[in-house]
Design a protein around this motif. Structure first.
Motif, PDB file in Angstrom:
ATOM      1  N   LEU A 262      -0.147  24.188  -9.730  1.00 18.07           N
ATOM      2  CA  LEU A 262       0.918  23.991  -8.746  1.00 18.07           C
ATOM      3  C   LEU A 262       1.902  25.155  -8.767  1.00 18.07           C
ATOM      4  O   LEU A 262       2.341  25.627  -7.707  1.00 18.07           O
ATOM      5  N   ALA A 263       2.259  25.621  -9.962  1.00 14.94           N
ATOM      6  CA  ALA A 263       3.215  26.730 -10.070  1.00 14.94           C
ATOM      7  C   ALA A 263       2.635  28.002  -9.473  1.00 14.94           C
ATOM      8  O   ALA A 263       3.317  28.726  -8.731  1.00 14.94           O
ATOM      9  N   ALA A 264       1.375  28.299  -9.785  1.00 14.51           N
ATOM     10  CA  ALA A 264       0.741  29.503  -9.230  1.00 14.51           C
ATOM     11  C   ALA A 264       0.641  29.408  -7.714  1.00 14.51           C
ATOM     12  O   ALA A 264       0.876  30.402  -7.001  1.00 14.51           O
ATOM     13  N   ALA A 265       0.294  28.234  -7.200  1.00 11.83           N
ATOM     14  CA  ALA A 265       0.212  28.052  -5.750  1.00 11.83           C
ATOM     15  C   ALA A 265       1.577  28.206  -5.102  1.00 11.83           C
ATOM     16  O   ALA A 265       1.705  28.802  -4.011  1.00 11.83           O
ATOM     17  N   ASP A 266       2.607  27.688  -5.741  1.00 13.01           N
ATOM     18  CA  ASP A 266       3.975  27.819  -5.228  1.00 13.01           C
ATOM     19  C   ASP A 266       4.357  29.290  -5.096  1.00 13.01           C
ATOM     20  O   ASP A 266       4.904  29.730  -4.067  1.00 13.01           O
ATOM     21  N   MET A 267       4.045  30.084  -6.120  1.00 12.32           N
ATOM     22  CA  MET A 267       4.347  31.515  -6.072  1.00 12.32           C
ATOM     23  C   MET A 267       3.589  32.200  -4.948  1.00 12.32           C
ATOM     24  O   MET A 267       4.154  32.988  -4.174  1.00 12.32           O
ATOM     25  N   ALA A 268       2.303  31.921  -4.845  1.00  5.59           N
ATOM     26  CA  ALA A 268       1.462  32.602  -3.855  1.00  5.59           C
ATOM     27  C   ALA A 268       1.880  32.256  -2.432  1.00  5.59           C
ATOM     28  O   ALA A 268       1.974  33.134  -1.558  1.00  5.59           O
ATOM     29  N   MET A 269       2.128  30.974  -2.179  1.00  4.57           N
ATOM     30  CA  MET A 269       2.533  30.575  -0.829  1.00  4.57           C
ATOM     31  C   MET A 269       3.924  31.102  -0.509  1.00  4.57           C
ATOM     32  O   MET A 269       4.181  31.579   0.608  1.00  4.57           O
ATOM     33  N   GLY A 270       4.824  31.038  -1.475  1.00  6.89           N
ATOM     34  CA  GLY A 270       6.179  31.537  -1.242  1.00  6.89           C
ATOM     35  C   GLY A 270       6.215  33.015  -0.925  1.00  6.89           C
ATOM     36  O   GLY A 270       7.070  33.475  -0.163  1.00  6.89           O
ATOM     37  N   ALA A 271       5.280  33.773  -1.507  1.00  7.51           N
ATOM     38  CA  ALA A 271       5.214  35.210  -1.246  1.00  7.51           C
ATOM     39  C   ALA A 271       4.486  35.542   0.042  1.00  7.51           C
ATOM     40  O   ALA A 271       4.473  36.702   0.461  1.00  7.51           O
ATOM     41  N   LEU A 273       1.202  35.500   0.623  1.00  8.72           N
ATOM     42  CA  LEU A 273       0.031  36.336   0.370  1.00  8.72           C
ATOM     43  C   LEU A 273      -1.034  36.110   1.431  1.00  8.72           C
ATOM     44  O   LEU A 273      -1.150  35.031   2.018  1.00  8.72           O
ATOM     45  N   ARG A 274      -1.824  37.144   1.647  1.00 10.64           N
ATOM     46  CA  ARG A 274      -2.860  37.099   2.683  1.00 10.64           C
ATOM     47  C   ARG A 274      -4.127  36.490   2.076  1.00 10.64           C
ATOM     48  O   ARG A 274      -5.045  37.180   1.623  1.00 10.64           O
ATOM     49  N   LEU A 275      -4.163  35.164   2.057  1.00 14.55           N
ATOM     50  CA  LEU A 275      -5.329  34.460   1.534  1.00 14.55           C
ATOM     51  C   LEU A 275      -5.372  33.056   2.117  1.00 14.55           C
ATOM     52  O   LEU A 275      -4.393  32.545   2.671  1.00 14.55           O
ATOM     53  N   ARG A 276      -6.542  32.457   2.014  1.00 20.41           N
ATOM     54  CA  ARG A 276      -6.731  31.054   2.366  1.00 20.41           C
ATOM     55  C   ARG A 276      -6.754  30.298   1.046  1.00 20.41           C
ATOM     56  O   ARG A 276      -7.755  30.313   0.318  1.00 20.41           O
ATOM     57  N   LEU A 277      -5.633  29.685   0.720  1.00 20.04           N
ATOM     58  CA  LEU A 277      -5.472  29.042  -0.579  1.00 20.04           C
ATOM     59  C   LEU A 277      -5.868  27.577  -0.491  1.00 20.04           C
ATOM     60  O   LEU A 277      -5.471  26.858   0.435  1.00 20.04           O
ATOM     61  N   ARG A 278      -6.638  27.154  -1.485  1.00 21.89           N
ATOM     62  CA  ARG A 278      -6.948  25.732  -1.634  1.00 21.89           C
ATOM     63  C   ARG A 278      -6.564  25.318  -3.045  1.00 21.89           C
ATOM     64  O   ARG A 278      -6.871  26.017  -4.010  1.00 21.89           O
ATOM     65  N   LEU A 279      -5.894  24.194  -3.151  1.00 24.94           N
ATOM     66  CA  LEU A 279      -5.470  23.661  -4.437  1.00 24.94           C
ATOM     67  C   LEU A 279      -6.055  22.268  -4.589  1.00 24.94           C
ATOM     68  O   LEU A 279      -5.796  21.382  -3.762  1.00 24.94           O
ATOM     69  N   LEU A 280      -6.864  22.079  -5.623  1.00 25.00           N
ATOM     70  CA  LEU A 280      -7.492  20.787  -5.890  1.00 25.00           C
ATOM     71  C   LEU A 280      -6.984  20.251  -7.221  1.00 25.00           C
ATOM     72  O   LEU A 280      -7.045  20.950  -8.234  1.00 25.00           O
ATOM     73  N   ILE A 281      -6.502  19.022  -7.216  1.00 25.56           N
ATOM     74  CA  ILE A 281      -6.035  18.387  -8.445  1.00 25.56           C
ATOM     75  C   ILE A 281      -6.638  16.993  -8.544  1.00 25.56           C
ATOM     76  O   ILE A 281      -6.264  16.091  -7.777  1.00 25.56           O
ATOM     77  N   PRO A 282      -7.565  16.791  -9.467  1.00 24.78           N
ATOM     78  CA  PRO A 282      -7.966  15.424  -9.784  1.00 24.78           C
ATOM     79  C   PRO A 282      -6.925  14.833 -10.739  1.00 24.78           C
ATOM     80  O   PRO A 282      -6.711  15.350 -11.834  1.00 24.78           O
ATOM     81  N   ALA A 283      -6.255  13.775 -10.306  1.00 25.00           N
ATOM     82  CA  ALA A 283      -5.137  13.210 -11.064  1.00 25.00           C
ATOM     83  C   ALA A 283      -5.503  11.804 -11.526  1.00 25.00           C
ATOM     84  O   ALA A 283      -5.834  10.937 -10.704  1.00 25.00           O
ATOM     85  N   VAL A 284      -5.435  11.575 -12.825  1.00 23.05           N
ATOM     86  CA  VAL A 284      -5.852  10.300 -13.412  1.00 23.05           C
ATOM     87  C   VAL A 284      -4.972   9.982 -14.607  1.00 23.05           C
ATOM     88  O   VAL A 284      -4.264  10.839 -15.137  1.00 23.05           O
ATOM     89  N   GLU A 285      -5.073   8.736 -15.064  1.00 25.28           N
ATOM     90  CA  GLU A 285      -4.619   8.359 -16.390  1.00 25.28           C
ATOM     91  C   GLU A 285      -5.834   7.809 -17.130  1.00 25.28           C
ATOM     92  O   GLU A 285      -6.516   6.915 -16.624  1.00 25.28           O
ATOM     93  N   ASN A 286      -6.111   8.365 -18.302  1.00 28.41           N
ATOM     94  CA  ASN A 286      -7.246   7.898 -19.095  1.00 28.41           C
ATOM     95  C   ASN A 286      -6.764   6.766 -19.981  1.00 28.41           C
ATOM     96  O   ASN A 286      -6.239   6.990 -21.077  1.00 28.41           O
ATOM     97  N   ALA A 287      -6.920   5.532 -19.488  1.00 21.65           N
ATOM     98  CA  ALA A 287      -6.368   4.364 -20.161  1.00 21.65           C
ATOM     99  C   ALA A 287      -7.500   3.487 -20.709  1.00 21.65           C
ATOM    100  O   ALA A 287      -8.676   3.856 -20.679  1.00 21.65           O
ATOM    101  N   ILE A 288      -7.110   2.328 -21.224  1.00 19.75           N
ATOM    102  CA  ILE A 288      -8.065   1.392 -21.813  1.00 19.75           C
ATOM    103  C   ILE A 288      -7.878   0.016 -21.172  1.00 19.75           C
ATOM    104  O   ILE A 288      -6.759  -0.508 -21.125  1.00 19.75           O
ATOM    105  N   SER A 289      -8.962  -0.528 -20.665  1.00 19.59           N
ATOM    106  CA  SER A 289      -8.968  -1.886 -20.125  1.00 19.59           C
ATOM    107  C   SER A 289     -10.414  -2.301 -19.962  1.00 19.59           C
ATOM    108  O   SER A 289     -11.335  -1.553 -20.330  1.00 19.59           O
ATOM    109  N   GLY A 290     -10.636  -3.465 -19.392  1.00 19.43           N
ATOM    110  CA  GLY A 290     -11.997  -3.911 -19.135  1.00 19.43           C
ATOM    111  C   GLY A 290     -12.723  -3.061 -18.119  1.00 19.43           C
ATOM    112  O   GLY A 290     -13.954  -3.139 -18.005  1.00 19.43           O
ATOM    113  N   GLU A 291     -11.986  -2.237 -17.389  1.00 14.95           N
ATOM    114  CA  GLU A 291     -12.592  -1.356 -16.393  1.00 14.95           C
ATOM    115  C   GLU A 291     -12.898   0.035 -16.945  1.00 14.95           C
ATOM    116  O   GLU A 291     -13.363   0.911 -16.212  1.00 14.95           O
TER     117      GLU A 291
END
Length: 465
Positions: A262-271, A273-291
């Motif tokens: 996110l920080a690197a993307a923030d810098m690049a977009m704010g500047a 830059l001449r690029l097609r930027l894609r940022l992918l973040i798989p966001a999870v919590e690795n928890a414990i349950s019956g699932e």
């Protein structure tokens, strides 16, 4: 996440009056000493100022006010010289306005100052007013402020504990970034992940906070494609292969890869830059349950490869695998993934030196050079192909762990490489995301290692029009 937005004082406009600071290298001290008036020379001598690294002298004026600051850099050509040493100054000086009078690398010193001004103040007051710095003449002050603000944003995310930062809050931070820069963002969450991102879904299924795949795009469609992927494990219990208590104490930082991306993307977009930027973040919590997913489970990944789960505590590579498969299909020119992935990398290189892996020797050289230029160092480790056999499974295409004590960082990188086979310009970063003790410009706590490096590389390759 609006209440966690960083409040880092930017540089004051160049030309603003400020108390002069001389950054004094050991070999330059005689020249600067000769330029002081007699009283200041006497005072500096009386306190034993000798331009030692981090040594500070507050020189008084005749009326008792602060007239000048001397700050020692030591031997600047020494192997162990800390280029961000000026980052100590905000913690040493009283409130006021200051300006560099003598600085051989003013842009780097100004950035160090800003990085050292950071305070995480979400849960308690930030403390006394911080001193302010006037932008040195001739530097790109807007770029310096941009870098520091992006680092502060990332540090805030890493420092925020998991009770206030889960997958939804990581998404909120990405949405705020997209809104600020005019990017587009789509998010797939919860049960909708199971078909197209089965590994992300499996890792996050045990948590009451649904997992998600965050996909941000910015820039002209015809510009060179650059994709950043960040591991966003908001908290890692280890899953059913549960970590001991001591192993969980810093697991709020297991989304440090997402923060760096996110920080690197923030810098690049704010500047712009001449690029097609894609940022992918798989966001999870690795928890414990019956699932929760289990050791021995076999899960078919987005790429079609089946993965046997040898250890549920090796979850980061699983969520990255699905994200990398998505990225690889888009045929980016550069693909960089950021992850707090293995203890093996820390054992090999310590907390301050992230490991990186790539098959492209020319790109590796450029990557290391960018790290040196940005004072954001990395060290290359090998993608030793024969070690791929350590990931063999008797029931699936591969296992998510080697099952042995050797080459953990390398086998993790080889695992990830299986999911982005078409992208030659792929770099995997295995970083710590934390400063275990304070250093100049790097307060103890969350750190977005390699974000400044990646921005420096992108700025050189894809300059703004």
């Amino acid at each position: 996440m609006t209440d966690t937005a960083p409040s880092l004082p930017p540089l004051l406009p160049a030309g603003t009056s400020g108390i002069p600071i001389s950054l004094v290298a050991k070999d330059g001290w005689p020249r600067i000493e000769a330029g002081l008036d007699a009283a200041q020379r006497t005072y500096a001598g009386a306190i034993g100022f000798a331009a030692k690294p981090g040594q500070v002298a507050l020189l008084p004026a005749a009326d008792g006010t602060l007239a000048r600051v001397l700050f020692g850099l030591g031997e600047t050509d020494a192997a162990g010289h800390d280029r961000l040493l000026a980052g100590k100054l905000p913690g040493l000086l009283p409130p006021g306005t200051y300006a560099f009078a003598d600085a051989e690398a003013p842009a780097e010193a100004a950035l160090a100052w800003l990085l050292g001004s950071y305070r995480f103040s979400r849960y308690r007051p930030a403390g006394p007013e911080r001193p302010r710095l006037v932008a040195p003449e001739g530097i790109d002050a807007a770029d310096t402020d941009r870098i520091a603000a992006a680092v502060a944003l990332g540090r805030d995310l890493v420092n925020t504990p998991a009770n206030d930062l889960g997958p939804a809050e990581i998404e909120a931070a990405a949405r705020a970034l997209a809104e600020r820069h005019g990017a587009t963002i789509t998010v797939i969450a919860g049960a909708e992940l199971e078909r197209d991102f089965p590994l992300v879904h499996a890792v996050g299924a045990a948590s009451t906070r649904p997992p998600r795949l965050i996909d941000l795009t910015w820039g002209p469609a015809d510009a060179p494609r650059v994709t950043l992927v960040g591991k966003g494990v908001a908290f890692d219990t280890g899953g059913l292969d549960i970590k001991p208590s001591a192993g969980m104490l810093l697991m709020k930082k297991d989304m440090g890869g997402a923060a760096a991306a996110l920080a690197a993307a923030d810098m690049a977009m704010g500047a712009g830059l001449r690029l097609r930027l894609r940022l992918l973040i798989p966001a999870v919590e690795n928890a414990i349950s019956g699932e929760a997913f289990r050791p021995g489970d076999v899960i078919r990944s987005r790429a079609g490869l089946t993965v046997e789960i040898g250890n549920t505590d090796a979850e980061g590579r699983l969520i990255l695998a699905d994200a990398l498969a998505l990225a690889d299909a888009d045929a980016p020119e550069l693909l960089i993934d950021f992850a707090t992935l293995t203890g093996a990398a820390r054992v090999a290189l310590g907390p301050d030196l992230p490991a990186f892996f790539t098959e492209d020797d020319a790109f590796a050289a450029a990557f290391e050079a960018a790290g040196r230029a940005a004072a954001d160092p990395v060290w290359r480790l090998p993608l030793h192909a024969p070690y791929a056999s350590l990931l063999a499974s008797k029931v699936a295409d591969l296992n998510n762990v080697s099952g042995g004590p050797f080459a953990g960082a390398i086998t993790a990188a080889l695992f990830l490489r299986r999911f982005a086979p078409s992208t030659k310009g792929h770099v995997h970063l295995d970083l710590y995301g934390w400063n275990p003790s304070a250093k100049p410009g790097r307060p103890e706590g969350g750190e977005v290692q390699t974000a400044r490096l990646v921005y420096a590389l992108l700025k050189e390759r894809y300059p703004a029009a």
